[in-house]
Scaffold this active site. Sequence first.
Site, PDB file in Angstrom:
ATOM      1  N   CYS A 150      10.616   9.482 146.831  1.00  0.00           N
ATOM      2  CA  CYS A 150      10.184   8.856 145.565  1.00  0.00           C
ATOM      3  C   CYS A 150       8.687   9.008 145.337  1.00  0.00           C
ATOM      4  O   CYS A 150       8.222   8.920 144.199  1.00  0.00           O
ATOM      5  CB  CYS A 150      10.564   7.382 145.570  1.00  0.00           C
ATOM      6  SG  CYS A 150       9.924   6.465 146.987  1.00  0.00           S
ATOM      7  N   ARG A 204      10.910  10.925 136.244  1.00  0.00           N
ATOM      8  CA  ARG A 204      10.680   9.487 136.001  1.00  0.00           C
ATOM      9  C   ARG A 204      10.443   9.250 134.509  1.00  0.00           C
ATOM     10  O   ARG A 204      10.935   8.303 133.919  1.00  0.00           O
ATOM     11  CB  ARG A 204       9.445   8.986 136.774  1.00  0.00           C
ATOM     12  CG  ARG A 204       9.521   9.047 138.294  1.00  0.00           C
ATOM     13  CD  ARG A 204      10.630   8.196 138.853  1.00  0.00           C
ATOM     14  NE  ARG A 204      10.597   6.822 138.364  1.00  0.00           N
ATOM     15  CZ  ARG A 204       9.731   5.872 138.762  1.00  0.00           C
ATOM     16  NH1 ARG A 204       8.846   6.131 139.699  1.00  0.00           N
ATOM     17  NH2 ARG A 204       9.771   4.651 138.256  1.00  0.00           N
ATOM     18  N   GLN A 258      13.691   4.496 139.310  1.00  0.00           N
ATOM     19  CA  GLN A 258      13.573   5.643 140.229  1.00  0.00           C
ATOM     20  C   GLN A 258      14.945   6.290 140.445  1.00  0.00           C
ATOM     21  O   GLN A 258      15.066   7.514 140.583  1.00  0.00           O
ATOM     22  CB  GLN A 258      12.981   5.163 141.564  1.00  0.00           C
ATOM     23  CG  GLN A 258      12.848   6.256 142.617  1.00  0.00           C
ATOM     24  CD  GLN A 258      11.698   7.226 142.343  1.00  0.00           C
ATOM     25  OE1 GLN A 258      10.592   6.807 142.066  1.00  0.00           O
ATOM     26  NE2 GLN A 258      11.968   8.518 142.430  1.00  0.00           N
ATOM     27  N   ARG A 273       6.646  -4.795 137.377  1.00  0.00           N
ATOM     28  CA  ARG A 273       6.641  -4.350 138.782  1.00  0.00           C
ATOM     29  C   ARG A 273       5.995  -5.446 139.611  1.00  0.00           C
ATOM     30  O   ARG A 273       4.901  -5.919 139.299  1.00  0.00           O
ATOM     31  CB  ARG A 273       5.846  -3.061 138.974  1.00  0.00           C
ATOM     32  CG  ARG A 273       5.518  -2.829 140.462  1.00  0.00           C
ATOM     33  CD  ARG A 273       4.892  -1.503 140.748  1.00  0.00           C
ATOM     34  NE  ARG A 273       5.885  -0.449 140.648  1.00  0.00           N
ATOM     35  CZ  ARG A 273       5.732   0.760 141.205  1.00  0.00           C
ATOM     36  NH1 ARG A 273       4.642   1.044 141.894  1.00  0.00           N
ATOM     37  NH2 ARG A 273       6.663   1.670 141.087  1.00  0.00           N
ATOM     38  N   ASP A 302      11.453   7.736 152.506  1.00  0.00           N
ATOM     39  CA  ASP A 302      10.441   6.930 151.805  1.00  0.00           C
ATOM     40  C   ASP A 302       9.419   6.512 152.860  1.00  0.00           C
ATOM     41  O   ASP A 302       9.666   6.640 154.069  1.00  0.00           O
ATOM     42  CB  ASP A 302      11.129   5.705 151.173  1.00  0.00           C
ATOM     43  CG  ASP A 302      10.168   4.821 150.375  1.00  0.00           C
ATOM     44  OD1 ASP A 302       9.079   5.296 149.994  1.00  0.00           O
ATOM     45  OD2 ASP A 302      10.518   3.647 150.126  1.00  0.00           O
ATOM     46  N   HIS A 323      14.622  -0.596 142.933  1.00  0.00           N
ATOM     47  CA  HIS A 323      13.761   0.286 142.133  1.00  0.00           C
ATOM     48  C   HIS A 323      14.682   1.123 141.225  1.00  0.00           C
ATOM     49  O   HIS A 323      14.826   2.339 141.399  1.00  0.00           O
ATOM     50  CB  HIS A 323      12.961   1.182 143.081  1.00  0.00           C
ATOM     51  CG  HIS A 323      11.790   1.870 142.436  1.00  0.00           C
ATOM     52  ND1 HIS A 323      11.390   1.626 141.139  1.00  0.00           N
ATOM     53  CD2 HIS A 323      10.919   2.805 142.924  1.00  0.00           C
ATOM     54  CE1 HIS A 323      10.339   2.377 140.857  1.00  0.00           C
ATOM     55  NE2 HIS A 323      10.041   3.093 141.912  1.00  0.00           N
TER      56      HIS A 323
HETATM   57  N1  NVA Z   1       9.302   1.478 149.277  1.00  0.00           N
HETATM   58  C1  NVA Z   1       8.125   1.849 148.522  1.00  0.00           C
HETATM   59  C2  NVA Z   1       8.527   2.537 147.268  1.00  0.00           C
HETATM   60  C3  NVA Z   1       7.367   3.032 146.438  1.00  0.00           C
HETATM   61  C4  NVA Z   1       7.799   3.724 145.177  1.00  0.00           C
HETATM   62  C5  NVA Z   1       7.282   0.619 148.236  1.00  0.00           C
HETATM   63  O1  NVA Z   1       7.848  -0.394 147.809  1.00  0.00           O
HETATM   64  O2  NVA Z   1       6.073   0.655 148.464  1.00  0.00           O
HETATM   65  N1   CP Z   2       7.827   6.326 142.887  1.00  0.00           N
HETATM   66  C1   CP Z   2       7.045   5.392 142.330  1.00  0.00           C
HETATM   67  O1   CP Z   2       7.499   4.317 141.903  1.00  0.00           O
HETATM   68  O2   CP Z   2       5.728   5.714 142.282  1.00  0.00           O
HETATM   69  P1   CP Z   2       4.530   4.769 141.847  1.00  0.00           P
HETATM   70  O3   CP Z   2       4.382   3.704 142.920  1.00  0.00           O
HETATM   71  O4   CP Z   2       3.333   5.649 141.750  1.00  0.00           O
HETATM   72  O5   CP Z   2       4.865   4.115 140.527  1.00  0.00           O
END
Ligand code: NVA
Ligand code: CP
Length: 330
Positions: free
Chosen positions: A272, A317, A138, A108, A231, A135
Amino acid sequence: MGVNIRGRSFLTLLDYTPQEIRYLLDMAKEFKNMKRCGVPHRYLEGKNIVLLFEKTSTRTRCAFEVAGHDLGLGVTYLDPGSSQMGKKESIPDTARVLGRMYDGIEYRGFSQKLVEELAAYSGVPVWNGLTDQFHPTQMLADLLTMEEKFGCLKGLNFTYMGDARNNMGNSLLVACAKMGLHFTACAPKELFPAPELVEKAEKIAEASGSTIRLTEDPEEGAADADVIYTDIWVSMGEPDEVWEKRIGLLKPYQVNSTLMKKAKPSAVFMHCLPSFHDTRTTIGTDIAERFGLPEMEVTDEVFESGQSVVFDEAENRMHTIKAVIYATLC
Ligand code: NVA
Ligand code: CP
């Protein structure tokens, strides 16, 4: 011929056929049933995986860890800043070192290029646990959740409200096109997904019999929707300074009960997570104080309503990530 994705990386759904996505969803359902019934499934005992997180996480990290343990895997977690990667050791070198010790690598972080580079050099499957662009794990959880709620995916009217060019907007556009859901991105023009990605998705949608629509009008976007998805308005890695402008742009796209009423009565609300639906977080409190906005992308009322399936998504998930790990390592 049967689907076989052993040895493959999972970097974006663009690389996967609808049949392969279907295979992963069906496998996730089996794992979910086994977990519910207490049937052990330590099928990957003796293998090891490493989780690299350059951004914070609750769901993705925990899902990989629990899925890994359930499958009998050894799991190593490296938190932001605690490895040599990037600072003292290049990505190709890191990838080759980890590939000698581990059977799979989760990453990540920021750039999609980086996760692709890890996959190119490691010699083992690499799983994208979120980049600025995509992602994909997800997406599997979201598809599974919708299938559980509606009994099918094809033909559902799916509306994404908000920052439609972030990792979630991009990924949902591709996921819906692949699996035959009619996708609407409802956002101000400057937050529409990139034209090149829309073009790709349109070609995919043509093959699956679905449609892609971009609109700036929240009422039009929500009308007749089976699913309303949103989101957060500012994603991880974006500077604090963008909040003011983003709030100005996205306030009309807040998912509230008036907007939900435009959708079908059977519609579900999806997110998400994490979500700013109240002021019970430090960022939520800070934004409320600075901009007088106690709820952001979704109101607390909708988030807590019977239409909200956000915690089903969160649970899924784990089951879907387990399927990805197993199918690529078995
Ligand atoms: N768009 C958000 C998704 C988090 C799961 C981010 O990248 O922070
Ligand atoms: N939805 C998601 O990716 O959550 P986290 O940022 O907690 O991993």
